[in-house]
Design a protein around this motif. Structure first.
Motif, short mmCIF file in Angstrom:
data_model
loop_
_atom_site.label_atom_id
_atom_site.label_comp_id
_atom_site.label_asym_id
_atom_site.label_seq_id
_atom_site.Cartn_x
_atom_site.Cartn_y
_atom_site.Cartn_z
N PHE A 74 -21.27 -7.88 21.18
CA PHE A 74 -21.96 -9.01 21.92
C PHE A 74 -23.35 -9.12 21.33
CE2 PHE A 74 -23.99 -6.51 25.29
CZ PHE A 74 -23.06 -5.26 25.44
N LYS A 127 -35.37 -11.18 33.65
CA LYS A 127 -34.34 -12.24 33.09
C LYS A 127 -33.31 -12.37 33.97
CE LYS A 127 -32.22 -14.33 29.34
NZ LYS A 127 -31.20 -14.07 28.33
N TRP A 128 -32.33 -11.48 33.87
CA TRP A 128 -30.86 -11.71 34.70
C TRP A 128 -30.87 -11.91 35.94
CZ3 TRP A 128 -26.82 -13.19 31.72
CH2 TRP A 128 -27.41 -13.24 30.07
N PRO A 171 -24.13 -16.50 21.83
CA PRO A 171 -24.66 -15.59 22.84
C PRO A 171 -23.59 -15.52 24.18
CG PRO A 171 -25.69 -17.97 23.01
CD PRO A 171 -24.79 -17.81 21.84
N ASN A 172 -24.00 -14.46 24.71
CA ASN A 172 -23.26 -13.90 26.08
C ASN A 172 -21.88 -14.05 26.00
OD1 ASN A 172 -25.90 -13.67 26.86
ND2 ASN A 172 -26.11 -15.99 27.53
N VAL A 184 -34.87 1.58 21.40
CA VAL A 184 -35.26 2.73 21.10
C VAL A 184 -36.79 2.73 20.52
CG1 VAL A 184 -33.10 3.70 20.38
CG2 VAL A 184 -34.72 2.72 18.62
N PHE A 229 -30.55 -0.33 25.15
CA PHE A 229 -30.67 -1.56 24.11
C PHE A 229 -31.81 -1.51 22.86
CE2 PHE A 229 -26.89 -3.06 25.56
CZ PHE A 229 -26.71 -3.70 26.63
N LEU A 265 -17.98 -11.84 28.85
CA LEU A 265 -19.04 -10.58 29.17
C LEU A 265 -19.52 -10.38 30.32
CD1 LEU A 265 -20.49 -8.31 27.38
CD2 LEU A 265 -22.18 -10.00 27.01
N LEU A 307 -35.33 -7.34 30.86
CA LEU A 307 -33.89 -7.67 31.07
C LEU A 307 -33.73 -7.93 32.65
CD1 LEU A 307 -32.09 -5.38 28.35
CD2 LEU A 307 -32.19 -7.75 28.43
N SER A 330 -29.82 -12.16 22.33
CA SER A 330 -29.86 -12.92 23.44
C SER A 330 -29.75 -12.34 24.89
CB SER A 330 -28.28 -13.78 23.46
OG SER A 330 -28.11 -14.22 22.15
N LEU A 331 -29.75 -11.17 25.10
CA LEU A 331 -29.96 -10.66 26.28
C LEU A 331 -31.16 -10.89 26.66
CD1 LEU A 331 -27.61 -7.55 26.08
CD2 LEU A 331 -26.82 -9.91 26.84
N PHE A 332 -32.13 -10.80 25.74
CA PHE A 332 -33.51 -10.79 26.01
C PHE A 332 -34.25 -12.06 25.98
CE2 PHE A 332 -34.99 -6.17 25.87
CZ PHE A 332 -33.80 -5.69 25.21
N GLU A 333 -33.63 -13.03 25.38
CA GLU A 333 -34.08 -14.42 25.24
C GLU A 333 -33.23 -15.44 25.41
OE1 GLU A 333 -37.42 -13.23 21.70
OE2 GLU A 333 -35.74 -14.26 21.18
N GLU A 334 -33.61 -16.41 25.84
CA GLU A 334 -32.90 -17.84 26.01
C GLU A 334 -32.29 -18.15 24.56
OE1 GLU A 334 -31.99 -17.21 29.96
OE2 GLU A 334 -31.19 -18.70 28.74
N PHE A 354 -37.48 -0.93 19.03
CA PHE A 354 -36.45 -1.46 17.87
C PHE A 354 -34.98 -1.86 18.71
CE2 PHE A 354 -39.18 -0.16 14.26
CZ PHE A 354 -39.98 0.72 15.11
N ILE A 355 -34.45 -2.92 18.48
CA ILE A 355 -33.36 -3.13 18.98
C ILE A 355 -32.14 -2.08 18.55
CG2 ILE A 355 -32.31 -4.85 17.41
CD1 ILE A 355 -32.00 -6.47 20.45
N ALA A 356 -31.21 -1.71 19.50
CA ALA A 356 -30.39 -0.71 18.86
C ALA A 356 -29.16 -1.01 19.58
CB ALA A 356 -30.99 0.83 19.46
N LEU A 410 -27.00 -8.83 21.41
CA LEU A 410 -27.97 -8.07 22.02
C LEU A 410 -29.21 -8.94 21.94
CD1 LEU A 410 -27.72 -4.41 21.02
CD2 LEU A 410 -26.36 -5.56 22.66
N ILE A 437 -43.00 -5.09 22.36
CA ILE A 437 -43.43 -3.85 22.95
C ILE A 437 -43.54 -2.48 22.10
CG2 ILE A 437 -42.93 -4.63 25.24
CD1 ILE A 437 -40.06 -3.74 24.92
#
Lengths: 259, 260
Positions: free
Chosen positions: B49, A253-254, B85-86, A239, A237, A202, A250, B53-57, B123-125, B51, B120
């Protein structure tokens, strides 16, 4: 009203097809508009009126249509306005025009080979400068017959050229796979082949000083088969709620993972 | 004063008519209703993939729920997939729907919601990337998702999020439907039946060249076939807030696919 970039890619030529009618029936009516060709020359923005597009009509432009107007090595951006733009502007002209917002006023932005063509419905507005970019990109097709490219499109208010570095990583290992110089107010082309990505990799790309639209272009059999799509910004990612706050989380973090 | 009148004119189109509604519960994941196609000519893939895990380790695998619908919107299958993840997982969607006679339908993808997103009020989408293989093409043709169409609650219920318009709206596809044949795929992302009317014009001031209509149940997908004509514009009339199709532009061996 937005701008529309003319793309470029290896062994392909860019084209744009502009419509002159809104995508909905309730925000504005259509009327004839001036077609503008704008480009940055490294100092200022230049614009030329290249015609008028009648109400409810389409017009298509190819690279060859601008050969006698554009200097070499500049990227053309097309726009439609109710009045022609001034020929010289220190900053990108602001397109004052009634336009629909839901949805956005789009054109077909594409690439063509001798054997096929491909497009997406898009537009571009100027990005903040300096900006930053983070994008996750699962588009590399690892079939050996396919060539894969990143086309990075940027538009900024200033006509002064600048460059930045784009970095391509593997998300799993955070290993840096490639860096490349990209420029503002143009389309930068980067090959994604031979970077060591597998079918389960990825990739993610970052640019610490410039924002833009990452487009992913794949081609096979000497341009007989073409695919073109842009990746989503990180805010997509989530909404509702604080989407731009999520994008900030994001990016923080990245970016820190690869510092 | 002029601004006030402009806002007043837009009011019947905007008041209480969001493009998509918020999910019922805080933290419910959201998905597009992606279109799958499966036949001797078509196969569908999805780039999955994690999503969250992109926000949290996170070093552990997470669960993702895929839900598949038939063409008429009826649920066909649910699958829970564990993903690392990833890592990119190119899912062969056609394999999941191979038992169906239908050649088209929809599917959605629900991820776990990380705390960073819940905190926040978001909603994850998943509005990610579908690709199509056409006539065994050597490459796949990508199109991204667009709409927050459906959500999934903690008690495993599905809720349609598409907005309903009080007034009939026309969506004009800003693409000239010429030179090729086209298949325009529309999905109903709302929780009520919708009547769709596609009109094809050479000139918006004249009578349409052709008219096609369909009534779609929630989650139902349909295809309108359009023969290319120079200068042709198509419009979709419905009570959907935005009836934006996936356009498949067909040539002999290849296809271009994009949002109309």
């Amino acid at each position: 009203m937005p701008f529309y970039p003319l793309l470029k890619a290896p062994a392909a030529k860019g084209w744009i097809k502009l419509p002159n009618f809104p995508p909905n029936n309730w925000e504005i009516n259509s009327f004839k508009r001036y077609i503008n060709l704008s480009w940055a020359d490294g100092d200022v923005w230049n614009s030329r009126n290249i015609g008028i597009l009648g109400k409810d009509k389409f017009i298509r432009f190819n690279e060859a249509d601008f050969e006698n107007i554009l200097p070499p090595d500049v990227c053309p951006f097309i726009s439609l306005t109710s009045k022609p733009l001034m020929e010289i502007n220190s900053n990108l002209p602001t397109l004052v025009d009634k336009t629909s917002n839901l949805p956005l006023f789009r054109a077909a932005i594409g690439l063509q080979t001798e054997r096929a063509s491909v497009s997406y419905q898009g537009e571009i507005n100027p990005f903040h400068a300096p900006g930053s970019l983070l994008s996750f990109c699962p588009f590399i097709q690892t079939n050996s017959k396919v060539k894969n490219y990143l086309l990075f499109v940027n538009l900024e208010s200033s006509g002064i050229f600048r460059t930045a570095e784009i970095e391509i990583f593997d998300s799993s290992s955070c290993e840096l796979k490639h860096t490349s110089k990209i420029g503002n107010n143009r389309v930068s082309v980067i090959s994604l082949d031979d970077l060591g990505f597998s079918a389960t990799s990825l990739p993610f790309i970052i640019c610490r000083e410039m924002s833009g639209i990452p487009l992913f272009y794949s081609t096979a059999e000497n341009g007989k088969f073409l695919s073109l799509e842009h990746s989503h910004p990180p805010a997509s990612f989530v909404v509702h709620g604080d989407r731009w706050g999520a994008q900030k989380v994001l990016k923080q973090k990245w970016f820190s993972k690869v510092n | 004063m002029m601004n006030f009148f402009v806002k007043l004119i837009k009011l019947p189109w905007l008041f209480c008519q969001p493009l998509t509604k918020k999910p019922k519960n805080n933290g419910d994941p959201v998905s597009e209703l992606f279109i799958w196609r499966n036949s001797t000519e078509w196969a569908t893939y999805f780039e999955l993939f994690d999503l969250a895990s992109l926000f949290e380790e996170n070093e552990k695998s997470r669960n993702v729920v895929l839900v598949f619908f038939k063409q008429d919107g009826e649920e066909f299958k649910r699958e829970k997939i564990q993903i690392e993840p990833n890592i990119r997982n190119t899912i062969n969607i056609s394999e999941y729907v191979s038992a169906l006679d239908d050649q088209i339908g929809t599917f959605c993808v629900f991820h776990e919601t990380p705390k960073a997103v819940k905190n926040i009020g978001s909603f994850i989408a998943d509005r990610g990337y579908v690709s199509y293989e056409y006539k065994k093409s050597p490459l796949r043709f990508y199109v991204h998702g667009n709409l927050d169409a459906i959500s999934y609650s903690t008690d495993h219920k599905l809720f349609m999020l598409g907005g309903h318009s009080f007034l009939k709206r026309k969506y004009f596809i800003q693409y000239e439907l010429s030179n090729f044949n086209f298949e325009l795929a529309f999905v109903n992302p709302t929780n009520s039946n919708k009547h769709l009317v596609l009109k094809q014009f050479k000139n918006l001031l004249t009578k349409p060249l052709a008219k096609q209509a369909k009534r779609l149940k929630p989650r139902e997908v349909c295809i309108f076939f359009v023969k290319g004509i120079d200068g042709q514009i198509a419009s979709m009339t419905s009570n959907l807030v935005m009836a934006r199709p996936i356009v498949f532009r067909l040539s002999e061996d290849s296809v271009d696919v994009f949002h109309g």
